[in-house]
Every structure is written in C-alpha cells, then in structure tokens.
Scaffold this active site. Sequence first.
Site, short mmCIF file in Angstrom:
data_model
loop_
_atom_site.label_atom_id
_atom_site.label_comp_id
_atom_site.label_asym_id
_atom_site.label_seq_id
_atom_site.Cartn_x
_atom_site.Cartn_y
_atom_site.Cartn_z
N CYS A 1 0.81 -1.21 0.00
CA CYS A 1 0.00 0.00 0.00
C CYS A 1 0.84 1.26 0.00
O CYS A 1 2.04 1.22 0.24
CB CYS A 1 -0.86 0.08 1.26
SG CYS A 1 -1.91 -1.33 1.50
N CYS B 1 15.84 -4.88 7.33
CA CYS B 1 15.34 -6.25 7.45
C CYS B 1 15.73 -7.00 6.17
O CYS B 1 15.48 -6.50 5.07
CB CYS B 1 13.81 -6.22 7.58
SG CYS B 1 13.03 -7.85 7.45
N CYS C 1 13.59 -11.78 3.83
CA CYS C 1 13.25 -12.51 2.59
C CYS C 1 14.51 -13.16 1.97
O CYS C 1 14.41 -14.06 1.15
CB CYS C 1 12.51 -11.63 1.59
SG CYS C 1 13.35 -10.10 1.18
#
Length: 464
Positions: free
Chosen positions: A9, A443, A446
């Site tokens: 978003c 981060c 993934c």
Amino acid sequence: MGGEFKDECGVFGLSLKDRSDYMVRHMFLGLFSLQHRGQESCGISYETDDGIEVVKSRGLVSGDFLENLPKNVSSKIAVGHVRYATCGASNLINAQPLIFKSNKGDVAIAHNGNLPNSERLKRDLLLKGAIFQTTSDSEILIHLMSMLPGSDFETSLIDSLKTLEGAYAMLVMSNDKLIAFRDPQGFRPLSYGFINEGVVFSSETAALTIIGAHDITTVKPGELIVCSNGAIIKKIDLSGGQKPAQCVFELIYFARPDSVVFDEAVYQFRLRVGRKLAQNRHKDTDLVIPVPDSGNVSALGFSRESGIPFDLSLMRNHYTGRTFIKPGQQLREDSVKMKLNPVATEIRGKTLSIIDDSLVRGTTSKKIVKMLREAGAKEVHVYLASPEIIGSCYYGINTPTTDELISAQNKPVEIAKIIGADSVTFLSVADLKECLTDSNAFCYACFNREYPTTIDELSCKGCF
Ligand code: AMP
C-alpha cells in the site's frame, strides 16, 4: 479474518492551516504519485462540519476515484490510501481509509504494512465484544483504542500502539488532528514535508515533491508526529530503543527511483547495485538490457561499470499494470506478454546481459528469455539486482509461499536451466549491504529468513 489480507500500500495525508479546497487537489496528486504501491482500490477521508467523510473506489486513482472526488469541498485534514490486497477477495469494504464513529470521536486510518500477530489480537478483541467490519488488520487499532477508558483520541492511540507488533506506517485522523507514525522497527517508509498551507505526509517522497513540498524529512522508526492546524505540535519517540528493521525490498523494487526512502536515494542505491553486479559479471556481452522499469537504473549502473553499451530493446507497454500486481497465475503469465516485447533488429545474433530487480516465482524471466531467444539473441545472461528470495514477507511485501519461491527450491545453475538462460547471477547479501548507507538498519528476512519479530502462524494462515 486477520492475516487474510496482506497489503502492499501507499499512504498520503495532510494537515492544513485553514480549510482549503487545495485538499482535494493535493490528495489526488499525492495518491496518483503513489499508484505503483497499489492499484486495486484507493480512497481519501477528510474532515467536515458533519464529521469525517470518505470516498473510496476500486481501481486506479485516475479512474472512478477521480470521478467520485468531491468537487467543492474545503477541508483541513485528510488521509488517503492506495491498496493492493494480495490474499483473498479485494472487496471495497477493505479499501482504506477505514472510518469509525467511536467513543474517541470520528477516526479514520490509512495503513501501510502488515501485522503478523493480528489473529491473536483479533481473537482477544472478539472475546471482549468487538464487532469487526472488515477483514483488514488495520481495524484492530480502532478496537484497541475504543476499549481503553477515557475519551482522549491521542492518548488512547499512543497506548494502543504498545500492543501492536509488526509493520505499520500509518496516518490516523480525528476531526482536528492528524497523527503519523511508524512502528518501532520502521519496516515501511513514511516521510513528510511542508507546503505553504501546512504539513504533508507520504509513503514516498516522490509524492511530496510533486506538490512542491520542501524540507522533506523521514519519520523515524518509532516516531509519532501529531499535527493540528497545519503545524507539527508534538513529536514522540516510541521506538523503545528497538533495532530498526527497514524493508530493503522497498529500495530494491517497490519504491520509485525518484523517491528517497529510509534516507536513502533510491536511484543512487540502484546505480550502486548495478555496479556491484557488473563487478561480478559472467562475461562481457554485446549489450546490457534492463527489464523495464524495475531493472532500468541497475542496468545503467551495470553498463557504466562494465563499459558494455546500455540498450532499451526490451520494450514495455505502459498501459498494463505491474506484472505481479494481478492476482492469479494465469493473469500473471498473460500480462508478461502484454507488457514486454523485444526489438528483434537490435538483439539478433547478440549476446545479452539482462538486468531485472528480482526473481520471485521465475515466471517473468522465463517468458523474457524465451522471447529474447525467439527474437534471435545468441546468449542470454540474467542478472538480478537482489539476492535470492528464500523467505515469505510478513511485513507487507507480496511474496508467495516458500514452495512457490524459485530460489527457495533451486540453486542459480538450476534456475538458469528452468528459465532457459545461459547463466543467472544474483547480488550477494554482502554486496547488497555494501550498497546501503546504514546496512544495520534493515530487514533482510526474505533473503535469510531471519525475521525481526515473532511470527504467529495462526495470523498468517492462507497467505504464506
Ligand atoms: P516472478 O515472475 O514471479 O519471478 O516475479 C519477478 C518480477 O516481479 C520481477 O520482474 C519484479 O520486478 C516483480 N516483483 C518482484 N516482487 C514483487 C512484488 N512484491 N510485487 C510486485 N512485483 C514484484
């Protein structure tokens, strides 16, 4: 219920000194500039004498939404949202901003991110009698607020945030205040700047510069900013000293290259990544070709570093959306063909280095390599401007289950075979870190499956 939706978003909002019909214009331009962050629905809410009004539409900002925008409205505070729901049906009820009439007054929220522990919170709230109107995680905050004693909007918001864990860059408005904040780890981006009429917040700075905002700054991880009458009246640090875990995939793929996110200029970051890839190149090919648009800047960096000519002979049809931003595999496959077409005259008989930002399922690259070979390419070497994606994202980026991730299941040599390329080269995590100004603040879950929060499997069922 919670976790059913995992959203990519964009949020945009403003607080103005006086009521102004500039509100609608700014909100439209801001959301239009964030369109790449979500194409399924969009909306704005704004204050009026009769409380907070909302306009939401399916589709693009320039579509029904533009038609439905109020024509002669003057307002001081507004928040807006563009959304792409990646799991479950994309019904309008989950479109944001969400608005509520509560014991803390009228409240509207626009949220970018994902709360990986939402199901547990929702279960507790349901037991206490909450009645949820949507299946969006974002609604939890309002219930938490309304169940706290007292009527003060700001205090109840701040107290409720202590219960939330995960990724939230949010704009929350009452009839007289706009409150903007990022979670303590700062997963998703949020910036702000100033215009003559007041203060403006946006997921990305490209939407701020387009309306002429100046003195643009990042909302820090864990920072909460309260605005009223077009001015910042308070800043609070709610980070609790937590280590930031900003989403590196924003820089790799999601954000526009003309934005600055997490204090990092996206364009320059991608140029550096392209240079790193070139330093590890497989061979000197005749041409370097980006997969437009997400590979453009890295390919330019690759070309500058290697001296191999940059070429644009993979053409993009701009009237289709982002390939990935189309739920369902069949649609995804068709939309690669709808979107990209090689220029045979330029590539026939040539060896090519193709630069894309990332490999997720491998659908896009497989189609591209096939197209290039059919157009006469002699060799196709694929370079990815990100490391191998081996873990799903629980913090707001749309990545599928691990078993669908091509790199979770295969080594680069096998991937080359699967997609039909002569070689496949990924950016290493170490090289990626060297391209960042402060690599400790990100981060990388993934790429290494080291998740910076606890993950509640219950909340994430069906999505990952
Ligand atoms: P795939 O075809 O599944 O390997 O997906 C890779 C393509 O999707 C790349 O060209 C990326 O530009 C794009 N992509 C990667 N991650 C995302 C995402 N989270 N949302 C939308 N598109 C993405």
